[in-house]
Structures are given as structure tokens and as C-alpha cells.
Write an enzyme that holds these catalytic residues in place. Structure first.
Site, PDB file in Angstrom:
ATOM      1  N   ASP A 161     -10.613   3.450   4.437  1.00  0.00           N
ATOM      2  CA  ASP A 161     -10.601   3.537   5.907  1.00  0.00           C
ATOM      3  C   ASP A 161     -11.645   4.557   6.376  1.00  0.00           C
ATOM      4  O   ASP A 161     -12.362   4.338   7.353  1.00  0.00           O
ATOM      5  CB  ASP A 161      -9.199   3.937   6.394  1.00  0.00           C
ATOM      6  CG  ASP A 161      -8.127   3.053   5.769  1.00  0.00           C
ATOM      7  OD1 ASP A 161      -8.193   1.835   5.967  1.00  0.00           O
ATOM      8  OD2 ASP A 161      -7.259   3.576   5.044  1.00  0.00           O
ATOM      9  N   HIS A 189      -1.800   4.456   5.720  1.00  0.00           N
ATOM     10  CA  HIS A 189      -2.804   3.422   5.456  1.00  0.00           C
ATOM     11  C   HIS A 189      -2.209   2.089   5.924  1.00  0.00           C
ATOM     12  O   HIS A 189      -1.638   1.328   5.157  1.00  0.00           O
ATOM     13  CB  HIS A 189      -3.152   3.347   3.970  1.00  0.00           C
ATOM     14  CG  HIS A 189      -3.949   2.114   3.645  1.00  0.00           C
ATOM     15  ND1 HIS A 189      -5.236   1.929   4.076  1.00  0.00           N
ATOM     16  CD2 HIS A 189      -3.620   0.985   2.978  1.00  0.00           C
ATOM     17  CE1 HIS A 189      -5.673   0.749   3.680  1.00  0.00           C
ATOM     18  NE2 HIS A 189      -4.706   0.156   3.017  1.00  0.00           N
TER      19      HIS A 189
HETATM   20  P1  NAX Z   1      -4.652  -8.778  -6.973  1.00  0.00           P
HETATM   21  O1  NAX Z   1      -3.472  -9.622  -6.622  1.00  0.00           O
HETATM   22  O2  NAX Z   1      -5.979  -9.412  -7.180  1.00  0.00           O
HETATM   23  O3  NAX Z   1      -4.317  -7.937  -8.283  1.00  0.00           O
HETATM   24  C1  NAX Z   1      -3.129  -7.246  -8.460  1.00  0.00           C
HETATM   25  C2  NAX Z   1      -2.860  -7.220  -9.941  1.00  0.00           C
HETATM   26  O4  NAX Z   1      -1.732  -6.383 -10.161  1.00  0.00           O
HETATM   27  C3  NAX Z   1      -2.519  -8.582 -10.519  1.00  0.00           C
HETATM   28  O5  NAX Z   1      -3.389  -8.872 -11.612  1.00  0.00           O
HETATM   29  C4  NAX Z   1      -1.071  -8.433 -10.991  1.00  0.00           C
HETATM   30  O6  NAX Z   1      -0.794  -9.175 -12.160  1.00  0.00           O
HETATM   31  C5  NAX Z   1      -1.003  -6.921 -11.215  1.00  0.00           C
HETATM   32  N1  NAX Z   1       0.349  -6.359 -11.215  1.00  0.00           N
HETATM   33  C6  NAX Z   1       1.401  -6.703 -10.442  1.00  0.00           C
HETATM   34  N2  NAX Z   1       2.477  -5.970 -10.772  1.00  0.00           N
HETATM   35  C7  NAX Z   1       2.093  -5.121 -11.742  1.00  0.00           C
HETATM   36  C8  NAX Z   1       2.762  -4.135 -12.501  1.00  0.00           C
HETATM   37  N3  NAX Z   1       4.064  -3.880 -12.324  1.00  0.00           N
HETATM   38  N4  NAX Z   1       2.071  -3.463 -13.444  1.00  0.00           N
HETATM   39  C9  NAX Z   1       0.770  -3.732 -13.662  1.00  0.00           C
HETATM   40  N5  NAX Z   1       0.082  -4.677 -12.976  1.00  0.00           N
HETATM   41  C10 NAX Z   1       0.734  -5.361 -12.037  1.00  0.00           C
HETATM   42  O7  NAX Z   1      -4.702  -7.652  -5.830  1.00  0.00           O
HETATM   43  P2  NAX Z   1      -5.934  -6.709  -5.433  1.00  0.00           P
HETATM   44  O8  NAX Z   1      -6.776  -7.390  -4.442  1.00  0.00           O
HETATM   45  O9  NAX Z   1      -6.549  -6.189  -6.661  1.00  0.00           O
HETATM   46  O10 NAX Z   1      -5.160  -5.552  -4.612  1.00  0.00           O
HETATM   47  C11 NAX Z   1      -4.290  -4.661  -5.272  1.00  0.00           C
HETATM   48  C12 NAX Z   1      -3.537  -3.819  -4.241  1.00  0.00           C
HETATM   49  O11 NAX Z   1      -4.442  -3.033  -3.493  1.00  0.00           O
HETATM   50  C13 NAX Z   1      -2.755  -4.643  -3.212  1.00  0.00           C
HETATM   51  O12 NAX Z   1      -1.484  -4.041  -3.052  1.00  0.00           O
HETATM   52  C14 NAX Z   1      -3.574  -4.457  -1.949  1.00  0.00           C
HETATM   53  O13 NAX Z   1      -2.786  -4.604  -0.785  1.00  0.00           O
HETATM   54  C15 NAX Z   1      -4.056  -3.040  -2.127  1.00  0.00           C
HETATM   55  N6  NAX Z   1      -5.191  -2.609  -1.311  1.00  0.00           N
HETATM   56  C16 NAX Z   1      -5.198  -1.325  -0.881  1.00  0.00           C
HETATM   57  C17 NAX Z   1      -6.243  -0.790  -0.167  1.00  0.00           C
HETATM   58  C18 NAX Z   1      -6.236   0.633   0.275  1.00  0.00           C
HETATM   59  O14 NAX Z   1      -7.170   1.014   0.998  1.00  0.00           O
HETATM   60  N7  NAX Z   1      -5.262   1.466  -0.073  1.00  0.00           N
HETATM   61  C19 NAX Z   1      -7.406  -1.638   0.228  1.00  0.00           C
HETATM   62  C20 NAX Z   1      -7.545  -2.868  -0.603  1.00  0.00           C
HETATM   63  C21 NAX Z   1      -6.252  -3.537  -0.989  1.00  0.00           C
HETATM   64  O15 NAX Z   1      -5.819  -4.300   0.105  1.00  0.00           O
END
Ligand code: NAX
Length: 342
Positions: A161, A189
């Protein structure tokens, strides 16, 4: 941690899209500098293991001189054993028909056990950055399960952000991003976050510094125009940039989120050298944010620890916005408390 010693970094959700953008930057030295070898541990759930294993193969093929080793696992105890830096990226997204409580419960089932595993096995100097949403409250849950780790080592990411705000300002003023400083993201956030330019500074190429609000007034035609621009354009654009990226790209921010995670950890460990940035850190009651919440503040890092920038005056309008964001954080905290997650 000395930055010449090797660093063990655990990335959860390593097989996901942020993971794919993040791993290569960590391994190439962007996070800890070119002299610090990195041992990577990639944690995934079974469904994500193949993707993470594919990334591990590609990491080998990069022949990065700063990459010591890569391990892929679905075992949290193994992933966090001895880790210095834990990047908690994997989270449960909101599915169709899912209420906020369901989302919190699903994420509690991830971040609670991961907090416990960090407590049980991480290195004494472990630092945790939560990226997975709802990031602030997931960090709170993880910290609550790690009573032996100082709570201030659990942080959540608002650097994306912050970077989005810098980029919007640089484009509006037609100046380099590096010339803009002291911008702040306050609060959660989420869409209630508060991008605040009131302490911003613009540094010209000859070193002259001027308040950002003055530069904006000149560019936009007066301070009344600045107020309208902040309200109607800048703040919503930054706060809703994630949705804009999804609309244009067809999937959520990944490379920019990875870059922000690199920036956050880099600055936390190597310091902010006299400037400040934004990070969601444990509140000590500063600026009226209740103690114990993990909220975004203006921060600088000294000797490997975030410190909240003190003594800034906060205008009534910004304060009202911060109060709304803090209310949301309190509601999230109360919800996870009522669910027994903290
Ligand atoms: P993806 O869905 O591409 O990847 C998430 C991965 O996490 C998947 O491969 C899944 O298998 C894995 N996973 C799920 N549960 C797990 C666990 N218990 N242990 C280990 N791995 C696990 O999501 P992606 O685009 O990479 O985003 C990841 C997270 O970042 C989401 O929650 C998203 O909302 C968040 N974000 C946060 C941002 C921030 O500024 N704080 C910005 C970007 C993003 O939106």
C-alpha cells in the site's frame, strides 16, 4: 543476525503466485544483500507441493551464488525449525458464501498452528511477516500462539500500500519515486487503510526539501483541489488498487506484493537509514491505537527492530479515518477472540 551469516527463510504458500515472484528475489540476494547466503524452506499444503517443487528446480537452474539450499515440505514443524525469517504468505481466500467469521476461522486454522510451530522451533531472532489476508489479524493470531517469541517480531504487510501511494504521487507530480518521502499508511491492510501525505516531503535534485502538500497544491491548482484529489482520487485509488489490478490482470497482485515483502524484510533487518516507511506492527498505544493491535504506522528500523515514528501531528480528518480503520481491527480482534483463536 549478522548479514554475512547464512539466513534461513521459510515461505508459506510457496507454490502460489506471490511465492513464485518472491522466491527468486530472496534467492538472488534482494532481501539480505549480495553477501548473505540464504537457505530456503518452502511450506505448502499437499495440493501445492508440486508447484513448490517446480520452483525449487527452477531455483537450482538460476545458479544464484547467494542460494545455499532449498527444501520443500508440507510439515510446518520442519519448515520453521531454526528459521530466522518467516514469510507467511499462504492463506485461505474468501470463498463464495463465506462470512467474515468463516474466513477468520479458516485462517485461524492456518495461522494458529504456524504460530505454534514458530514458537516451538524457530531461531531466537525469528522475524515474521504476514502477507496472507486478513494480514493484520492473521499476524495477531500467529503471535498469540507464540508466547515465547516477543510479540513485536510479528508484523503484517502494508508496504505494498505504501509503495502504491508513492507511485501514485510520483506520477501525479511527475517526479522520481525516490524524491518522495515520509508518506504513511495507517491502520488495517484493507479498504479502510489510511494513506496520509500530510507529513510527506519532496526532495528536488539539488537537495531542496519542501512539504508534499505544497507541491501537490502547486501541481493541482490550490489546496482546496488537493483536499478533493486526496478524498476522491488518491485515497480510494491506493486503497482499492488491489481490485484494479484484478480487473486489469485477471488475477491479484503478485510481483508487486513480492517486491513489497522484500522491501519490508530488507528494511527491517538492514535499517531505514534516516527515512521512514509503513508497516503493520504491534501497537504500544501510540497515536491512540489500542495496545496489542497489529496496525500500520509510520516506522523506521534501527538495530533490526521496527520503531514507531513518534510525535507526528495528525489532523482531524486523518484521525477520523484512522479511527474507522482501528474500529475494524478491533472488530476483527473481537471476532477471533470469540472464536477462541487468540
Ligand atoms: P495463491 O492462491 O496463488 O497462493 C496461496 C498458496 O498458499 C497456495 O499455493 C496454497 O496451496 C498455499 N497454502 C494455503 N494454505 C496453506 C498452509 N496452511 N500452509 C502453506 N501453504 C498454504 O495466493 P497469492 O496470490 O500468492 O496470495 C497469497 C495471500 O496474499 C492471499 O491471502 C492474498 O490475499 C494475500 N495478499 C496480501 C497482500 C498484502 O499487501 N498484504 C497483497 C497481495 C495479496 O492479495
Amino acid at each position: 543476525m549478522s548479514t554475512q551469516e547464512s539466513v534461513t527463510v521459510t515461505v508459506t504458500g510457496a507454490g502460489g503466485q506471490i511465492g513464485y515472484a518472491l522466491l527468486f528475489r530472496i534467492a538472488s540476494g534482494a532481501m539480505f544483500g549480495p553477501k548473505t547466503p540464504v537457505r530456503l524452506r518452502l511450506l505448502e499444503i499437499p495440493a501445492g507441493l508440486k508447484s513448490a517443487e517446480g520452483s525449487a528446480l527452477e531455483l537450482q537452474d538460476c545458479a544464484f551464488t547467494t542460494l545455499d539450499s532449498v527444501e520443500v515440505t508440507d510439515n510446518a514443524a520442519h519448515a520453521f525449525a531454526g528459521t530466522n525469517v518467516a514469510l507467511l504468505v499462504g492463506a485461505r481466500p474468501r470463498g463464495p458464501g463465506m462470512e467474515r467469521g468463516d474466513l477468520m476461522a479458516a485462517n485461524g486454522a492456518i495461522f494458529g498452528p504456524q504460530g505454534s510451530a514458530i514458537n516451538a522451533g524457530a531461531a531466537d531472532d525469528v522475524r515474521v511477516l504476514v502477507v496472507g489476508n486478513p494480514a493484520n489479524t492473521n499476524a495477531l493470531i500467529a503471535a498469540a500462539h507464540a508466547p515465547d517469541v516477543p510479540a513485536e517480531r510479528f508484523t503484517a504487510m502494508t508496504r505494498l500500500d505504501h509503495n502504491r501511494a508513492l507511485a501514485q504521487l510520483a506520477r501525479t507530480l511527475d517526479v522520481p519515486v525516490a524524491s518522495i518521502g515520509n508518506v504513511i499508511i495507517w491502520g488495517n491492510h484493507s479498504a479502510t487503510q489510511v494513506p496520509d501525505v500530510s507529513h510527506g516531503v519532496l526532495t528536488a535534485s539539488d537537495g531542496t526539501r519542501r512539504p508534499l502538500p505544497d507541491a501537490l497544491a502547486e501541481a493541482l491548482g490550490g489546496s482546496a483541489k488537493v483536499a478533493a484529489w486526496l478524498d476522491e482520487t488518491f485515497i480510494p485509488r491506493v486503497a482499492k488498487r488491489g481490485a484494479e489490478i484484478i480487473e486489469v490482470r485477471g488475477s491479484s497482485s503478485a510481483a508487486s506484493a513480492a517486491a513489497a515483502a522484500v522491501d519490508h524484510v530488507h528494511d527491517w533487518i538492514l535499517g531505514t537509514a534516516g527515512s521512514w516507511t509503513s508497516a503493520a506492527v504491534l501497537s504500544d498505544g501510540s497515536y491512540g491505537v489500542p495496545r496489542g493491535l497489529i496496525s500500520s504506522f509510520p516506522v523506521h528500523s534501527r538495530d533490526g527492530a521496527w520503531e514507531i515514528q513518534q510525535g507526528l501531528s495528525v489532523g482531524a480528518d486523518v484521525h477520523a479515518r484512522i479511527d474507522r480503520s482501528i474500529k475494524e481491527l478491533e472488530e476483527e480482534r473481537d471476532m477471533v477472540k470469540s472464536l477462541g483463536l487468540i
